[in-house]
Scaffold this motif. Structure first.
Motif, mmCIF file in Angstrom:
data_model
loop_
_atom_site.group_PDB
_atom_site.id
_atom_site.type_symbol
_atom_site.label_atom_id
_atom_site.label_comp_id
_atom_site.label_asym_id
_atom_site.label_seq_id
_atom_site.Cartn_x
_atom_site.Cartn_y
_atom_site.Cartn_z
ATOM 1 N N VAL A 1 0.853 -1.189 0.000
ATOM 2 C CA VAL A 1 0.000 0.000 0.000
ATOM 3 C C VAL A 1 0.894 1.246 0.000
ATOM 4 C CG1 VAL A 1 -1.789 1.287 1.207
ATOM 5 C CG2 VAL A 1 -1.792 -1.219 1.268
ATOM 6 N N PRO A 2 0.815 2.078 -1.034
ATOM 7 C CA PRO A 2 1.625 3.304 -1.049
ATOM 8 C C PRO A 2 1.262 4.214 0.121
ATOM 9 C CG PRO A 2 0.672 2.853 -3.210
ATOM 10 C CD PRO A 2 0.010 1.924 -2.243
ATOM 11 N N ALA A 3 2.228 4.987 0.579
ATOM 12 C CA ALA A 3 2.012 5.850 1.741
ATOM 13 C C ALA A 3 0.839 6.797 1.536
ATOM 14 C CB ALA A 3 3.292 6.640 2.037
ATOM 15 N N ASP A 4 0.693 7.312 0.304
ATOM 16 C CA ASP A 4 -0.380 8.281 0.067
ATOM 17 C C ASP A 4 -1.757 7.630 -0.081
ATOM 18 O OD1 ASP A 4 0.036 7.069 -2.357
ATOM 19 O OD2 ASP A 4 0.270 8.923 -3.505
ATOM 20 N N ALA A 5 -1.799 6.283 -0.048
ATOM 21 C CA ALA A 5 -3.079 5.579 -0.169
ATOM 22 C C ALA A 5 -3.515 4.928 1.138
ATOM 23 C CB ALA A 5 -2.991 4.513 -1.263
ATOM 24 N N LYS A 6 -2.673 4.979 2.158
ATOM 25 C CA LYS A 6 -2.969 4.285 3.413
ATOM 26 C C LYS A 6 -4.274 4.756 4.037
ATOM 27 C CE LYS A 6 1.674 2.963 4.928
ATOM 28 N NZ LYS A 6 2.704 3.123 5.979
ATOM 29 N N ALA A 7 -4.501 6.052 4.054
ATOM 30 C CA ALA A 7 -5.705 6.587 4.701
ATOM 31 C C ALA A 7 -6.964 6.082 4.002
ATOM 32 C CB ALA A 7 -5.673 8.109 4.705
ATOM 33 N N ALA A 8 -6.966 6.069 2.675
ATOM 34 C CA ALA A 8 -8.140 5.622 1.929
ATOM 35 C C ALA A 8 -8.380 4.124 2.121
ATOM 36 C CB ALA A 8 -7.966 5.939 0.443
ATOM 37 N N VAL A 9 -7.299 3.342 2.126
ATOM 38 C CA VAL A 9 -7.444 1.899 2.325
ATOM 39 C C VAL A 9 -7.937 1.605 3.734
ATOM 40 C CG1 VAL A 9 -6.229 -0.315 2.371
ATOM 41 C CG2 VAL A 9 -5.683 1.366 0.601
ATOM 42 N N PHE A 10 -7.420 2.345 4.712
ATOM 43 C CA PHE A 10 -7.895 2.159 6.087
ATOM 44 C C PHE A 10 -9.376 2.512 6.205
ATOM 45 C CE2 PHE A 10 -8.686 4.087 10.321
ATOM 46 C CZ PHE A 10 -8.664 2.904 11.050
#
Length: 199
Positions: free
Chosen positions: A119-128
């Motif tokens: 998971v790319p760092a800039d996508a972590k919030a959306a995946v969470f």
């Protein structure tokens, strides 16, 4: 044996809530693999267990998008925790650790940590956010089922004088029993779904 947690897998976040059900009922729910495609039919289509015992279970799970994943659930009762790992298929490498903390006789606090590789760092919030919404729905459904079961147990105790609580469903596991279905690979290879539990 408690599986080693892969610390190299990205930690996405922690979901916390209090479930209005006893710790015994939560453990029962965790071990009840059979309910996935029925109670959680918006998330799971079918399940084929390959291992079932008092310490957890392993199964091939078909999701609603028809993708398949191999899921392993391992309990650590003394430390009030369990680990759900995706060993293969959709979401492979993902780990979800759940900590349990009883809050009196009829409530249990849970703390769910999500780890997922790639998971790319800039996508972590959306995946969470996706996992938090998914687990909110799953636990909402589980909580309603557990509260219904507790009401049944209370009524039975009142009318028959029966006290206590089973730790597992009678059809889920008995001491010394193991799952007897054929291997998941055989079922997939032959397209024979006769041993699957689905809707």
């Amino acid at each position: 044996i408690w599986p080693a947690i892969d610390t190299a897998v990205a930690h996405l976040g922690i979901y916390r809530r209090v479930i209005r059900a006893s710790l015994d009922l939560v453990w029962e729910n965790v071990l009840d693999w059979e309910h996935l495609p029925h109670l959680h039919k918006d998330s799971f289509r079918a399940i084929l267990p390959t291992r079932v015992d008092r310490d957890g279970w392993r199964a091939q799970v078909e999701l609603t998008d028809r993708s398949v994943a191999e899921i392993d659930v391992s309990l650590d009762r003394p430390r009030l925790r369990y680990l759900t790992r995706t060993l293969a298929g959709a979401g492979a490498g993902g780990e979800i650790e759940t900590l349990l903390s009883p809050r009196g006789e009829s409530a249990t606090a849970i703390e769910v940590s999500f780890r997922l590789p790639g998971v790319p760092a800039d996508a972590k919030a959306a995946v969470f956010d996706y996992f938090r919404a998914l687990y909110t729905k799953l636990w909402d459904e589980d909580e309603e089922m557990m509260r219904d079961r507790q009401a049944y147990l209370d009524e039975r105790a009142a009318t028959r004088g029966v006290l206590g609580l089973r730790t597992t469903h009678p059809w889920l596991w008995t001491p010394g029993a193991e799952a007897t279905q054929g291997s998941a690979s055989e079922a997939f290879g032959s397209n024979d779904r006769s041993s699957w539990i689905d809707i």
